[in-house]
Design a protein around this motif. Structure first.
Motif, PDB file in Angstrom:
ATOM      1  N   LEU A 116      61.682  -1.161  31.756  1.00 39.27           N
ATOM      2  CA  LEU A 116      60.257  -1.407  31.617  1.00 39.27           C
ATOM      3  C   LEU A 116      59.963  -2.860  31.260  1.00 39.27           C
ATOM      4  N   SER A 117      60.882  -3.506  30.591  1.00 38.89           N
ATOM      5  CA  SER A 117      60.667  -4.898  30.191  1.00 38.89           C
ATOM      6  C   SER A 117      60.608  -5.843  31.381  1.00 38.89           C
ATOM      7  N   THR A 118      61.104  -5.411  32.525  1.00 42.22           N
ATOM      8  CA  THR A 118      61.081  -6.279  33.713  1.00 42.22           C
ATOM      9  C   THR A 118      59.654  -6.580  34.156  1.00 42.22           C
ATOM     10  N   HIS A 121      55.993 -10.375  30.469  1.00 41.18           N
ATOM     11  CA  HIS A 121      56.086 -11.838  30.459  1.00 41.18           C
ATOM     12  C   HIS A 121      57.466 -12.245  29.938  1.00 41.18           C
ATOM     13  N   HIS A 122      57.989 -13.382  30.417  1.00 39.20           N
ATOM     14  CA  HIS A 122      59.346 -13.766  30.033  1.00 39.20           C
ATOM     15  C   HIS A 122      59.491 -13.975  28.519  1.00 39.20           C
ATOM     16  N   GLN A 123      58.429 -14.446  27.842  1.00 41.33           N
ATOM     17  CA  GLN A 123      58.500 -14.618  26.390  1.00 41.33           C
ATOM     18  C   GLN A 123      58.620 -13.262  25.679  1.00 41.33           C
ATOM     19  N   GLU A 124      57.949 -12.268  26.231  1.00 47.54           N
ATOM     20  CA  GLU A 124      58.017 -10.922  25.660  1.00 47.54           C
ATOM     21  C   GLU A 124      59.407 -10.329  25.862  1.00 47.54           C
ATOM     22  N   LYS A 125      60.015 -10.596  27.005  1.00 42.90           N
ATOM     23  CA  LYS A 125      61.378 -10.123  27.257  1.00 42.90           C
ATOM     24  C   LYS A 125      62.351 -10.714  26.242  1.00 42.90           C
ATOM     25  N   ILE A 126      62.193 -12.008  25.959  1.00 46.24           N
ATOM     26  CA  ILE A 126      63.050 -12.675  24.975  1.00 46.24           C
ATOM     27  C   ILE A 126      62.851 -12.062  23.589  1.00 46.24           C
ATOM     28  N   PHE A 138      59.702  -3.178  21.760  1.00 45.94           N
ATOM     29  CA  PHE A 138      59.064  -2.882  23.043  1.00 45.94           C
ATOM     30  C   PHE A 138      57.695  -2.247  22.844  1.00 45.94           C
ATOM     31  N   PHE A 139      57.610  -1.246  21.966  1.00 45.99           N
ATOM     32  CA  PHE A 139      56.329  -0.572  21.767  1.00 45.99           C
ATOM     33  C   PHE A 139      55.316  -1.464  21.047  1.00 45.99           C
ATOM     34  N   THR A 140      55.806  -2.406  20.245  1.00 49.86           N
ATOM     35  CA  THR A 140      54.913  -3.394  19.652  1.00 49.86           C
ATOM     36  C   THR A 140      54.254  -4.219  20.745  1.00 49.86           C
ATOM     37  N   ILE A 141      55.061  -4.733  21.657  1.00 43.92           N
ATOM     38  CA  ILE A 141      54.539  -5.537  22.771  1.00 43.92           C
ATOM     39  C   ILE A 141      53.629  -4.703  23.662  1.00 43.92           C
ATOM     40  N   TRP A 142      54.038  -3.488  23.956  1.00 42.14           N
ATOM     41  CA  TRP A 142      53.256  -2.654  24.879  1.00 42.14           C
ATOM     42  C   TRP A 142      51.879  -2.324  24.298  1.00 42.14           C
ATOM     43  N   GLY A 159      48.032  -7.607  36.111  1.00 41.93           N
ATOM     44  CA  GLY A 159      49.396  -8.099  35.957  1.00 41.93           C
ATOM     45  C   GLY A 159      49.863  -8.127  34.518  1.00 41.93           C
ATOM     46  N   LEU A 160      50.930  -7.367  34.246  1.00 39.72           N
ATOM     47  CA  LEU A 160      51.468  -7.315  32.892  1.00 39.72           C
ATOM     48  C   LEU A 160      52.221  -8.590  32.526  1.00 39.72           C
ATOM     49  N   SER A 161      52.672  -9.333  33.528  1.00 34.28           N
ATOM     50  CA  SER A 161      53.543 -10.478  33.266  1.00 34.28           C
ATOM     51  C   SER A 161      52.796 -11.805  33.159  1.00 34.28           C
ATOM     52  N   LYS A 162      51.485 -11.793  33.324  1.00 32.79           N
ATOM     53  CA  LYS A 162      50.743 -13.054  33.389  1.00 32.79           C
ATOM     54  C   LYS A 162      50.425 -13.657  32.022  1.00 32.79           C
ATOM     55  N   MET A 163      50.432 -12.846  30.975  1.00 35.96           N
ATOM     56  CA  MET A 163      50.034 -13.334  29.664  1.00 35.96           C
ATOM     57  C   MET A 163      50.956 -12.767  28.587  1.00 35.96           C
TER      58      MET A 163
END
Length: 208
Positions: A116-118, A121-126, A138-142, A159-163
């Motif tokens: 799901l992390s894919t 945003h790349h900062q959130e993945k880190i 993960f659930f904090t970010i979500w 888009g989930l990855s834009k921000m």
């Protein structure tokens, strides 16, 4: 100030469902009954009952009869407060404010965090990858992401990855949005998002 009303659906007795359902406008009754699962019907009924009570308690002119939706499918009530609804697991919550508001609650559960992390945003993945408890991270970010998207009316389609929502402030081209965690249940993550710093959140359980 932001008001949050919340409820555990187990507090709702099944034999009272029809009684309270018929207290709502006909179009709402039809919408709720479209859902096949009892939990889905109960959570939606409870959310609307919370809104109805809040409108009456705060003496707003608006009523559930004036329920409408924006072009982004965000509900609003003419002559009423801004509000946003969320439900997950057995929890239902509604946030109220005098400005645009978003709220999201997520039950912490076993999920494919890496998969799901894919979508994030790349900062959130880190952030998730470096966390000692990746499921909690993960659930904090979500929850933060959903609250932000709901507050802005953008929705997941934007888009989930834009921000990134790693920080408590999300800055766009010409605006800032502020996130704040609220604790309704230790088994859940819940965040509110607003266009101003969230200094105070008044949390009250809803009882029928």
């Amino acid at each position: 100030m932001i008001d949050v009303r919340h409820c555990h659906i187990h507090h709702f007795k099944n034999d009272l469902f029809e009684k309270y359902l018929t207290s709502l406008p006909a179009f709402m009754q039809q919408d709720i009954c479209r859902y096949k699962m009892p939990k889905d019907r109960q959570s939606r009924l409870l959310a609307r009952l919370m809104i109805q009570q809040y409108l009456q308690e705060k003496k707003y002119d608006g009523t559930l009869d004036s329920w409408q939706k924006t072009i982004d499918e965000k509900p609003f009530i003419s002559n009423g407060p801004a509000f946003n609804i969320t439900h997950s697991g057995d929890r239902v919550a509604v946030a109220f404010s005098d400005q645009s508001i978003g709220i999201d609650i997520e039950k912490i559960s076993a999920v494919d965090v890496q998969g799901l992390s894919t979508y994030l945003h790349h900062q959130e993945k880190i952030y998730i990858d470096r966390a000692s408890d990746k499921q909690d991270a993960f659930f904090t970010i979500w929850a933060k992401k959903e609250a932000y998207l709901k507050a802005t009316g953008k929705g997941i389609a934007s888009g989930l990855s834009k921000m990134s929502v790693v920080e408590e402030i999300v800055s766009g081209d010409s605006e800032h949005w502020y996130l704040r965690e609220i604790v309704l249940d230790q088994a859940y993550k819940c965040y509110v998002c607003a266009p101003n710093v969230v200094h105070t959140v008044n949390i009250q359980p809803y009882t029928i």
